[in-house]
Design a protein around this motif. Structure first.
Motif, PDB file in Angstrom:
ATOM      1  N   UNK A 183       8.288  16.647   3.911  1.00 49.68           N
ATOM      2  CA  UNK A 183       7.689  17.568   4.883  1.00 49.68           C
ATOM      3  C   UNK A 183       6.159  17.598   4.807  1.00 49.68           C
ATOM      4  N   UNK A 184       5.617  17.542   3.587  1.00 50.18           N
ATOM      5  CA  UNK A 184       4.157  17.568   3.454  1.00 50.18           C
ATOM      6  C   UNK A 184       3.532  16.273   3.954  1.00 50.18           C
ATOM      7  N   UNK A 185       4.239  15.146   3.770  1.00 49.30           N
ATOM      8  CA  UNK A 185       3.713  13.861   4.267  1.00 49.30           C
ATOM      9  C   UNK A 185       3.708  13.827   5.790  1.00 49.30           C
ATOM     10  N   UNK A 186       4.754  14.373   6.402  1.00 51.83           N
ATOM     11  CA  UNK A 186       4.813  14.391   7.863  1.00 51.83           C
ATOM     12  C   UNK A 186       3.675  15.220   8.456  1.00 51.83           C
ATOM     13  N   UNK A 187       3.245  16.245   7.705  1.00 47.99           N
ATOM     14  CA  UNK A 187       2.168  17.104   8.199  1.00 47.99           C
ATOM     15  C   UNK A 187       0.785  16.607   7.785  1.00 47.99           C
ATOM     16  N   UNK A 188       0.736  15.536   6.975  1.00 54.52           N
ATOM     17  CA  UNK A 188      -0.536  15.055   6.451  1.00 54.52           C
ATOM     18  C   UNK A 188      -1.296  14.231   7.488  1.00 54.52           C
ATOM     19  N   UNK A 189      -2.522  14.616   7.752  1.00 53.39           N
ATOM     20  CA  UNK A 189      -3.368  13.861   8.681  1.00 53.39           C
ATOM     21  C   UNK A 189      -3.603  12.447   8.178  1.00 53.39           C
TER      22      UNK A 189
ATOM     23  N   UNK B  71       0.879  -1.170   0.000  1.00 56.56           N
ATOM     24  CA  UNK B  71       0.000   0.000   0.000  1.00 56.56           C
ATOM     25  C   UNK B  71       0.918   1.222   0.000  1.00 56.56           C
ATOM     26  N   UNK B  72       0.771   2.101  -1.001  1.00 59.40           N
ATOM     27  CA  UNK B  72       1.594   3.315  -1.063  1.00 59.40           C
ATOM     28  C   UNK B  72       0.863   4.438  -0.332  1.00 59.40           C
ATOM     29  N   UNK B  73       1.469   4.923   0.742  1.00 54.53           N
ATOM     30  CA  UNK B  73       0.895   6.026   1.525  1.00 54.53           C
ATOM     31  C   UNK B  73       1.698   7.285   1.219  1.00 54.53           C
ATOM     32  N   UNK B  74       1.010   8.353   0.797  1.00 58.23           N
ATOM     33  CA  UNK B  74       1.722   9.553   0.357  1.00 58.23           C
ATOM     34  C   UNK B  74       0.829  10.780   0.469  1.00 58.23           C
ATOM     35  N   UNK B  75       1.471  11.929   0.580  1.00 61.06           N
ATOM     36  CA  UNK B  75       0.759  13.202   0.468  1.00 61.06           C
ATOM     37  C   UNK B  75       0.544  13.476  -1.014  1.00 61.06           C
ATOM     38  N   UNK B  76      -0.597  14.030  -1.357  1.00 65.92           N
ATOM     39  CA  UNK B  76      -0.881  14.223  -2.783  1.00 65.92           C
ATOM     40  C   UNK B  76       0.003  15.283  -3.431  1.00 65.92           C
ATOM     41  N   UNK B  77       0.755  16.037  -2.643  1.00 61.88           N
ATOM     42  CA  UNK B  77       1.765  16.918  -3.226  1.00 61.88           C
ATOM     43  C   UNK B  77       2.955  16.102  -3.748  1.00 61.88           C
ATOM     44  N   UNK B  78       3.066  14.843  -3.323  1.00 63.75           N
ATOM     45  CA  UNK B  78       4.116  13.927  -3.796  1.00 63.75           C
ATOM     46  C   UNK B  78       3.563  12.921  -4.803  1.00 63.75           C
ATOM     47  N   UNK B  79       2.489  13.286  -5.485  1.00 61.89           N
ATOM     48  CA  UNK B  79       1.818  12.369  -6.416  1.00 61.89           C
ATOM     49  C   UNK B  79       2.769  11.850  -7.492  1.00 61.89           C
ATOM     50  N   UNK B  80       3.653  12.719  -7.996  1.00 65.19           N
ATOM     51  CA  UNK B  80       4.568  12.302  -9.072  1.00 65.19           C
ATOM     52  C   UNK B  80       5.369  11.070  -8.658  1.00 65.19           C
ATOM     53  N   UNK B  81       5.973  11.122  -7.449  1.00 67.32           N
ATOM     54  CA  UNK B  81       6.798  10.004  -6.998  1.00 67.32           C
ATOM     55  C   UNK B  81       5.953   8.775  -6.692  1.00 67.32           C
TER      56      UNK B  81
END
Length: 359
Positions: free
Chosen positions: A83-89, A10-20
Motif C-alpha cells: 500500500x505504501x509503494x502504491x502511494x509513493x510518488x 533495479x529494486x524500486x520500493x517505498x522506504x517503509x518496505x526497506x527490510x524486504x
C-alpha cells in the motif's frame, strides 16, 4: 551476461518496505545459478550487481540523473508492491521512467506487507503497470505476504525471471542441492559421532537436518498450491496432487503445531484445504471430511493467534463451511447443522470487523 557498468536489476520500493528490499538485494546477489546456464553467453553467471537506492529521495521535482541512469542501465525492475509503494510518488516515477526504455515483461513484482489482502494480483499493482500490461496478462510475481510463497520459493521465482529460465528447472536444482547438502551433513554427523562419541553433536546435526527438511516441505506446499496445481488440475491428474499433499501432511503430522510460525501454519492450512477440495472432486467424501476437519482446526489456531485479523477469520470460515457441506453430503446431519451454525457466527464476526464489506 550484463555489460560493464550495467545492473541485473533495479529494486524500486517505498522506504517503509526497506527490510524486504535489503533482504531481496542480499539474497539475490548471493544466489548461484546452475552452472550450465552460465554457458549461455546471453545469461548472467551471477545475479549481480543489483541497484538499490539506500537514501531517501529529496523533495525535488524529479528522480535525478543518477537514478534515471541506473534505471536505464538495469536489465529488469524488481517492484515491491505494498500500500505504501502504491502511494509513493518515487516508486511510480521509477516505474514510469523504466517503461520508457524497457518492455513491461522486464518488470518483476514482489507483494510484501499487508498488500491489500483479498484483492487480485492486478489490484495490488501500481496503476501505471496495470495500464502497460497487455489485456489478460499478469507480470511475474512473488508473494512474500503471510501465507504466500515463502522466502525460498520467492527467491527462486525472481531468479528464474532474471535468468529467463523456467521455475521448474531452479526448483529441481535447488532440491537436488539441498539433498546433497543433507547427505553431507548426515555423513559428517556419523563420522563425528564415531570419532568423538558425539551424541550431543549428532543431536545438533539432526535438529539442523529437521529444520532443512521442514523448509523443503514448506517449499513443496507452495509449489503444490501454485505451479504444480496449475499444471496437473487442467489435465485431470488430481491423483498426483493428492499424493503430494499426503506426503506434505505426513511431514506436518510429525511436528508440534506450537513450533510452527504463522507463515508455516498458514501454508499447512492451505495445503489441507486444497487436499479437501481435490478429494471432493475425486468423490472421496470421507477423505475430504478428514482434510477439511484438519484445515478448520489449523485455521482456528491461526485465528486464535490474531482474533481480529479479517483475512484469517475469512479463511477459517471457508474451511468450516466446506467441512459442514461435506458432512451434509455424507448425511452427517447433526454435525453439518453445527458446522453451518458456526459458519453463520463467523460471518457475523466478519461483518462486525468490516461492516462496509457486504461480501
Amino acid at each position: 551476461m550484463a555489460q560493464s557498468g550495467s545492473y541485473i536489476a533495479f529494486i524500486s520500493y517505498s522506504h517503509s518496505d526497506r527490510y524486504w528490499a535489503e533482504w531481496l538485494h542480499r539474497t539475490l546477489e548471493r544466489y548461484r545459478p546452475p552452472r550450465h546456464i552460465g554457458a549461455d553467453l546471453n545469461k548472467p553467471t551471477r545475479l549481480r550487481p543489483i541497484f538499490r537506492d539506500q537514501a531517501e529521495l529529496s523533495a525535488g521535482p524529479d528522480l535525478g540523473d543518477s537514478i534515471r541512469s541506473a534505471l536505464d542501465r538495469s536489465s529488469h525492475l524488481i517492484l515491491l508492491c505494498s500500500p505504501s509503494a502504491l502511494a509513493s510518488r518515487w516508486v511510480n516515477a521509477e516505474l514510469a521512467h523504466f517503461l520508457t526504455t524497457h518492455s513491461v515483461d522486464r518488470v518483476l513484482c514482489v507483494l510484501v506487507g499487508d498488500s491489500q489482502p483479498g484483492k487480485s494480483l492486478l489490484e495490488c499493482l501500481p496503476e501505471g503497470l496495470r495500464e502497460a500490461l497487455p489485456v489478460g496478462q499478469e507480470p511475474l510475481a512473488a508473494d512474500l505476504r503471510v501465507g504466500g510463497d515463502g522466502r525460498r520459493l520467492a527467491r527462486l521465482k525472481l531468479a528464474a525471471g532474471l535468468l529467463g529460465v523456467g521455475l521448474d528447472l531452479l526448483v529441481q536444482r535447488d532440491a537436488r542441492r539441498r539433498t546433497r547438502l543433507m547427505m553431507a551433513i548426515t555423513a559428517a554427523a556419523v563420522s563425528l559421532s564415531v570419532a568423538f562419541g558425539g551424541l550431543a553433536l549428532a543431536a545438533i546435526d539432526a535438529r539442523r537436518l529437521a529444520q532443512r527438511q521442514a523448509a523443503e516441505s514448506e517449499d513443496l506446499v507452495a509449489f503444490m498450491l501454485g505451479d504444480l496445481r496449475g499444471k496437473l488440475e487442467p489435465v485431470g491428474r488430481l491423483d498426483v496432487l493428492d499424493g503430494v499433499g499426503r506426503k506434505v501432511l505426513d511431514h506436518y503430522a510429525r511436528i508440534d503445531d506450537d513450533r510452527l510460525d504463522d507463515p508455516a501454519l498458514a501454508q499447512q492450512a492451505k495445503a489441507l484445504t486444497l487436499l479437501g477440495s481435490i478429494r471432493v472432486k475425486r468423490a472421496d467424501l470421507p477423505g475430504a471430511e478428514q482434510a477439511f476437519a484438519s484445515a478448520a482446526a489449523t485455521s482456528a489456531r491461526l485465528v486464535a493467534r490474531a482474533p481480529h485479523d479479517g483475512t484469517r477469520l475469512f479463511d477459517h470460515a471457508q474451511n468450516v463451511y466446506w467441512l459442514a457441506f461435506v458432512q451434509w453430503k455424507l448425511d452427517h446431519v447433526a454435525a453439518a447443522e453445527r458446522g453451518f451454525a458456526e459458519y453463520a457466527r463467523l460471518a457475523d464476526m466478519l461483518v462486525q470487523i468490516d461492516p462496509k464489506r457486504a461480501d
